[in-house]
Write an enzyme that holds these catalytic residues in place. Structure first.
Site, short mmCIF file in Angstrom:
data_model
loop_
_atom_site.label_atom_id
_atom_site.label_comp_id
_atom_site.label_asym_id
_atom_site.label_seq_id
_atom_site.Cartn_x
_atom_site.Cartn_y
_atom_site.Cartn_z
N GLU A 249 0.88 -1.17 0.00
CA GLU A 249 0.00 0.00 0.00
C GLU A 249 0.91 1.22 0.00
O GLU A 249 1.47 1.58 1.03
CB GLU A 249 -0.90 -0.07 1.24
CG GLU A 249 -2.19 0.69 1.07
CD GLU A 249 -2.00 2.15 1.40
OE1 GLU A 249 -1.73 2.93 0.47
OE2 GLU A 249 -2.12 2.51 2.58
N CYS A 283 -2.31 9.02 2.45
CA CYS A 283 -1.99 8.49 1.11
C CYS A 283 -3.12 8.71 0.12
O CYS A 283 -2.88 8.79 -1.07
CB CYS A 283 -1.59 7.02 1.19
SG CYS A 283 -2.81 6.02 2.00
P1 NAD Z 1 10.57 6.90 3.65
O1 NAD Z 1 10.53 6.40 2.27
O2 NAD Z 1 11.90 7.08 4.31
O3 NAD Z 1 9.76 5.92 4.64
C1 NAD Z 1 8.43 5.54 4.44
C2 NAD Z 1 8.09 4.47 5.48
O4 NAD Z 1 8.81 3.28 5.20
C3 NAD Z 1 8.47 4.83 6.91
O5 NAD Z 1 7.46 4.37 7.76
C4 NAD Z 1 9.77 4.08 7.16
O6 NAD Z 1 9.94 3.72 8.52
C5 NAD Z 1 9.60 2.87 6.32
N1 NAD Z 1 10.85 2.34 5.79
C6 NAD Z 1 11.85 3.05 5.21
N2 NAD Z 1 12.82 2.23 4.77
C7 NAD Z 1 12.42 0.97 5.08
C8 NAD Z 1 12.98 -0.32 4.87
N3 NAD Z 1 14.13 -0.50 4.21
N4 NAD Z 1 12.30 -1.40 5.32
C9 NAD Z 1 11.11 -1.25 5.95
N5 NAD Z 1 10.52 -0.06 6.17
C10 NAD Z 1 11.17 1.03 5.73
O7 NAD Z 1 9.77 8.23 3.64
P2 NAD Z 1 9.26 9.24 4.75
O8 NAD Z 1 10.11 10.45 4.76
O9 NAD Z 1 8.99 8.58 6.06
O10 NAD Z 1 7.87 9.59 4.07
C11 NAD Z 1 7.94 10.24 2.81
C12 NAD Z 1 7.06 9.62 1.80
O11 NAD Z 1 6.59 8.34 2.15
C13 NAD Z 1 5.80 10.45 1.60
O12 NAD Z 1 6.04 11.46 0.69
C14 NAD Z 1 4.82 9.45 1.10
O13 NAD Z 1 4.92 9.36 -0.31
C15 NAD Z 1 5.28 8.15 1.64
N6 NAD Z 1 4.41 7.65 2.73
C16 NAD Z 1 3.30 6.99 2.38
C17 NAD Z 1 2.46 6.53 3.35
C18 NAD Z 1 1.19 5.79 3.00
O14 NAD Z 1 0.26 5.81 3.78
N7 NAD Z 1 1.14 5.10 1.86
C19 NAD Z 1 2.76 6.75 4.69
C20 NAD Z 1 3.93 7.43 5.02
C21 NAD Z 1 4.76 7.87 4.03
#
Ligand code: NAD
Length: 475
Positions: A249, A283
């Protein structure tokens, strides 16, 4: 007023013991709330062994008995909603009423899955030869590794826990390190409801280390991830190495199409409130607004009134309607979206800058006159920015709306039944709200297409995500 943070492994809360960790910040102040322990490799291995035992025990528990424990946990979430919501506001920033709605909806999700787990039927297919029986049965997938983000610290875990437990799976949940407290409280509801040790384990750590460690293990048979597209792709590659099932998701960039025959002011009221929910960090947040020329002025004026009327502040304060962004990264991102829009001739109608001198506040922002290839029209803003532009014809707007590689949610407003049916079909999107923003309920499927991911959470599809289909041919 916050909570004690710990890992939950094999029926025990664990903390300290020389574990590394990190501070959890209050985004309204930027100040630390508590220290969060990280799971080391031996913690993860213990969680895995516990989850294996938990799976053997839980799959052998009848759906009827599983439902009793799940419903009890949902009742405890409702009973404790005030305390859990306050923890959520402090660590994540959303306003109290939104946090409360999240906790109550999460309890509904658990209840719904508890009931649906009891209806996980198979079927009998008539055989070709007399005396044979052909049975199609559903079996739980096995141990699940679930990863949840910081924007909905209770609801996203609840969806994964609900589906997995109802199907008879055990879980290792790695919730967000930035918003761990409300999830700790959620897990506590299951513990106090009598969930056996090992069935649900909660860990925190360095995300990449935790996911790489767990996804390399044969015992983990299913990955459910909510988060960004790049991380989703990375986890899908790791999962593919062991041919593990996945639900992804991921992000979106939801178009909103307002046709000239719609009630433009009513549409603006509905969609503006939805836009600034959780400061746009949702999202399925509406993120690109296409308004047919004749309705544009009215829609923009009403939408701007809403944005200008928002009261920013700490989500626990009365009268506040929008809290801070969840972390400092989002502020940097908003600044870059607005700078790009300005440099490309965009007009900032309202907002466009940080608010206050503490915490991570960013003003509700509207930009107009931005080209379709600007940053804010092509990359998910995940913040309180609304780009509003015009369109002329149905075919033109469909092409523009479907032009991006994402497909999570889409919205449209029209008073024509013909247009309503046509736009619902035309959107390349996992969910479409036509004259409605109710695209996320416990009993309906929630998930994206294209790069927004695959698989659904919620609805019978959400239960199916944790079930394997087996065919038994009996002669
Ligand atoms: P990010 O890409 O660093 O992290 C997104 C999420 O993934 C975080 O919860 C993080 O803990 C987790 N994550 C990161 N690397 C991981 C890995 N290797 N293995 C497992 N989990 C991992 O980004 P961010 O700065 O936290 O958020 C920015 C972007 O993420 C937003 O612009 C948005 O597009 C997206 N996002 C989407 C949702 C959603 O509900 N689909 C939620 C939060 C963030």
């Amino acid at each position: 007023m916050y909570t004690d943070l710990a890992l939950y492994i094999d029926g025990k809360w664990v903390n300290g013991g020389g574990r590394k960790g990190e501070d959890v910040l209050n985004p309204a102040t930027g100040k630390p709330l508590a220290h969060l322990p990280h799971a080391g490799k031996s913690d993860l291995d213990q969680a895995l062994e516990a989850a294996k035992r938990g799976f053997a025990l839980w799959r052998a528990t009848s759906a009827y008995d599983r439902a009793k424990i799940m419903r009890k946990a949902a009742d405890l979430m409702r009973e404790r909603h005030d305390a859990i919501s306050k923890v959520l506001v402090q660590e994540q920033g959303k306003v109290y009423v939104e946090a409360r709605a999240e906790v109550i909806t999460s309890a509904d999700i658990i209840d719904w899955y508890a009931e649906e787990g009891r209806r996980s039927y198979g079927r009998i297919v008539p055989g070709r030869v007399k005396g044979t029986r052909q049975l199609v049965v559903s079996e739980p997938v096995g141990v699940v590794a679930a990863f949840t983000p910081w924007n909905f610290p209770v609801l996203t875990p609840a969806r994964k826990i609900g589906g997995a437990l109802a199907a008879g799976c055990s879980l290792i949940l790695k919730a967000s390190e930035e918003t761990p407290g409300a999830c700790v409280e959620l897990v506590r509801c299951f513990v106090d409801a009598g969930l056996p040790a090992g069935v649900l384990n909660l860990v925190f750590g360095v995300p990449a280390e935790v996911s790489e460690h767990l996804l390399a293990k044969d015992a983990v048979r299913k990955i459910s991830f909510t988060g960004s597209i790049p991380v989703g792709k990375h986890l899908a590659v790791l999962a593919a190495k062991g041919m593990k099932r996945t639900t992804m998701e991921l992000g979106g960039h939801s178009p909103v199409v307002v046709f000239a025959d719609a009630d433009a002011e009513k549409a603006a009221d509905t969609i503006a409130a939805f836009k600034y929910r959780n400061a746009g960090q949702v999202c399925i947040s509406p993120t690109r607004f296409y308004v047919q020329e004749d309705a544009y002025k009215k829609f923009l004026a009403r939408f701007s009134d809403y944005a200008k009327g928002i009261k920013m502040g700490d989500g626990l304060e009365k009268g506040v309607t929008m809290g801070p962004m969840a972390n400092a990264r989002r502020i940097d991102a908003m600044e870059s979206f607005v700078a790009d829009a300005r440099s490309r001739g965009g007009n900032v109608v309202t907002g466009g800058k940080r608010h206050g001198n503490q915490g991570f506040f960013y003003e509700p922002t509207i930009v107009t006159d931005v080209p379709d290839d600007s940053k804010v029209m092509t990359e998910e803003p995940f913040g309180p920015i609304a780009p509003i532009v015009t369109f002329k014809t149905f075919d033109e707007v469909v092409e523009r709306a479907n032009a991006l590689p994402f497909g999570l949610a889409a919205y449209a407003f029209t008073s024509s039944h013909t247009t309503a049916a046509a736009i619902g079909e035309a959107m390349e999107s996992g969910m479409v709200g036509v004259n409605s923003v109710a695209v996320s309920t416990p009993e309906t499927p929630f998930g994206g297409v294209k790069e927004s991911g695959h698989g659904s959470e919620g609805g019978i599809e959400g239960l199916g995500a944790y079930l394997n289909t087996k065919f038994i041919s009996q002669g």
